[in-house]
Design an enzyme around this catalytic site. Structure first.
Site, mmCIF file in Angstrom:
data_model
loop_
_atom_site.group_PDB
_atom_site.id
_atom_site.type_symbol
_atom_site.label_atom_id
_atom_site.label_comp_id
_atom_site.label_asym_id
_atom_site.label_seq_id
_atom_site.Cartn_x
_atom_site.Cartn_y
_atom_site.Cartn_z
ATOM 1 N N ALA A 37 -0.936 -11.590 -48.394
ATOM 2 C CA ALA A 37 -1.946 -10.951 -49.246
ATOM 3 C C ALA A 37 -3.208 -10.636 -48.437
ATOM 4 O O ALA A 37 -3.833 -9.594 -48.640
ATOM 5 C CB ALA A 37 -2.289 -11.845 -50.430
ATOM 6 N N HIS A 38 -3.582 -11.521 -47.522
ATOM 7 C CA HIS A 38 -4.720 -11.232 -46.636
ATOM 8 C C HIS A 38 -4.450 -9.949 -45.845
ATOM 9 O O HIS A 38 -5.296 -9.074 -45.724
ATOM 10 C CB HIS A 38 -4.945 -12.384 -45.645
ATOM 11 C CG HIS A 38 -5.797 -13.502 -46.177
ATOM 12 N ND1 HIS A 38 -5.355 -14.387 -47.107
ATOM 13 C CD2 HIS A 38 -7.078 -13.863 -45.898
ATOM 14 C CE1 HIS A 38 -6.313 -15.262 -47.376
ATOM 15 N NE2 HIS A 38 -7.373 -14.966 -46.656
#
Lengths: 196, 285
Positions: A37-38
């Site tokens: 997700a980062h």
């Protein structure tokens, strides 16, 4: 060592007042993000695109929850932290781009993140590793989920919490990093051991 | 019936830690004086109660399902054991629930049910008798990531083994969710040393290797690792390791393999023993 109860969004002033050893309980909205997700959030931001959540003053939580869909709603069964070291390469830019004030995870982070926390006025706090059922007790509801195509653990879960913690501040905005201090001392002690 | 027994063992392990581990964590709290170490252990102990009361997994990383099977030659249901393990894992993933943790390394696709190529991990031993014993280990990713293998020159001897284990602990630091149980496998070969190390983390706490030289090494390593002061969750303190277990195998004359495996404080294991008629009992050792 002081104890704080903070509500999101967290201001820069509130974040900068926190010191290593302080205990914090957070209420409001927290957003989970692991490495995938980062990565996706940064890829979008670098292209000038929006990400689906507003993280200004936000709390990002390194967590891959256990979640089950029940009657059209998401219910969380596990909500402890994951190892933060995996996000080290991405966290500094993440803090800078999205205005995050608190990074929550376990196991600590390193130089690049420590510098970003100092520069932008944010802290890293540890949720005790594995303390998952207790964290579930602080969950009010799942507000939204984004990027489920990454899989349940890696998706971005937007969760409303009440008194989420105890979180221990372990890297503060003065540049103090408790993990680094403990590890340096451990290495010194290891050199003095007489083995065999 | 075999599936049911295995399912129940998985569920029990996910929700309730074995008594010896709970006791060791309570003892650790007694020893600690630093406020951060104490508050970490207090949260861990409160979490154990919350998990049991609410029927929730102790940790959200419910691990890679790992099985150690002792299959009796005469066990009448031996043809169904593999299938029973697979369906018990799928059912537990859905019903406990467990987190789906089986990911394709090339596509990053999560299989969604904790099964896949090589998952669950199953170690098979065929033994005498007509029963079946299945040991379950829920192995978390954070602690698995700090596994280490040292291929030492045999001349390094016991001091070399000690140095390797201390080095593994220093490298692991806060990452494996300490207080950990440290497993050490000496000898065998690269794979055998690591397999023995992981298996050693499952030995009940407070038990020592029957070989007095090895038992003494276990005690010394425990004291040395804890003397480094890394403490619970790496925030400083007296308890980094709950215990150190060493197992050994004969080695090749040219090799001294040392495998190190750690299990987080949520040392989730269970043993299910099946009798020849398929009835079973779930134990904790």
């Amino acid at each position: 060592m002081a104890e704080y109860r903070l509500a999101t969004p967290i201001s820069e002033e509130e974040a900068r007042a926190l010191r290593v050893g302080d205990v914090v309980y957070v209420s409001g909205i927290i957003v989970t993000a692991r490495d995938q997700a980062h990565r996706r959030a940064l890829e979008l931001a670098r292209k000038g695109e929006e990400i689906p959540v507003d993280l200004e003053g936000g709390v990002v939580y390194h967590c891959g929850p256990i979640v089950r869909e029940e009657g059209g709603e998401w219910r969380i069964y596990g909500f402890g932290p994951t190892t933060s070291a995996r996000m080290e390469d991405l966290e500094a830019e993440f803090i800078e781009r999205f205005g995050v004030r608190m990074v929550v995870g376990k196991g600590g982070m390193f130089q690049k993140t420590t510098e970003a926390l100092k520069r932008f006025g944010a802290v890293y706090a540890q949720h005790p590793g594995g303390v998952s059922a207790l964290a579930v007790a602080s969950v009010r509801r799942v507000v939204a989920v984004h990027w489920l195509d990454l899989g349940v653990p890696e998706a971005m879960w937007v969760v409303e919490v009440d008194e989420f913690g105890p979180l221990t501040v372990t890297i503060d905005s003065t540049g103090r990093n408790l993990y680094q201090e403990v590890l340096e001392e451990a290495r010194r002690r290891a050199e003095r051991l007489a083995l065999g | 019936m075999v599936e049911e027994g295995i399912y129940r063992a998985i569920r029990r392990a996910a929700i309730r830690l074995p008594f010896d581990v709970q006791k060791a964590l309570e003892d650790a709290l007694e020893r600690e004086t630093s406020p951060m170490a104490r508050s970490t252990l207090e949260a861990i102990l409160r979490n154990l109660r919350a998990a049991e009361e609410r029927g929730l997994p102790v940790c959200q990383d419910t691990g890679t399902p790992t099985f150690y099977v002792e299959l009796g030659e005469g066990f009448s249901l031996k043809a169904v054991v593999r299938e029973a393990i697979l369906s018990a894992v799928k059912r537990a993933t859905e019903e406990v629930p467990l987190r789906p943790n089986a990911v394709n390394p090339w596509t990053n696709e999560n299989s969604g049910d904790n099964t896949g190529r090589g998952v669950p991990i199953i170690h098979w031993d065929v033994v005498e008798g007509d029963g079946l014993r299945v040991r379950y280990l829920a192995k978390g990713g954070g602690s698995e990531n700090v596994s280490a293998l040292y291929m030492l020159s045999p001349s390094r001897g016991i001091a070399g083994i000690e140095r390797a284990v201390i080095d593994a602990a220093l490298r692991a630091g806060p990452k494996p969710c300490p207080p950990v149980i440290v497993g050490v496998g000496v000898g065998g070969g690269a794979d055998a040393a690591l397999k023995a190390a992981k298996r050693a983390t499952m030995r009940p706490l407070g038990t020592r290797n029957p070989d007095p030289v090895v038992a003494e090494l276990e005690e010394r390593l425990l004291e040395e690792i804890n003397s480094l002061g890394m403490g619970p969750m790496g925030l400083g303190g007296r308890t980094y390791a709950l215990d150190v277990h060493v197992e050994w195998l004969h080695r090749h004359p040219a090799s001294l393999p040392v495998g190190v495996s750690m299990t987080c404080w949520a040392a989730r294991r269970a043993l299910v023993e099946f009798r020849p008629d398929g009835s079973y009992e779930i134990l904790e050792p």
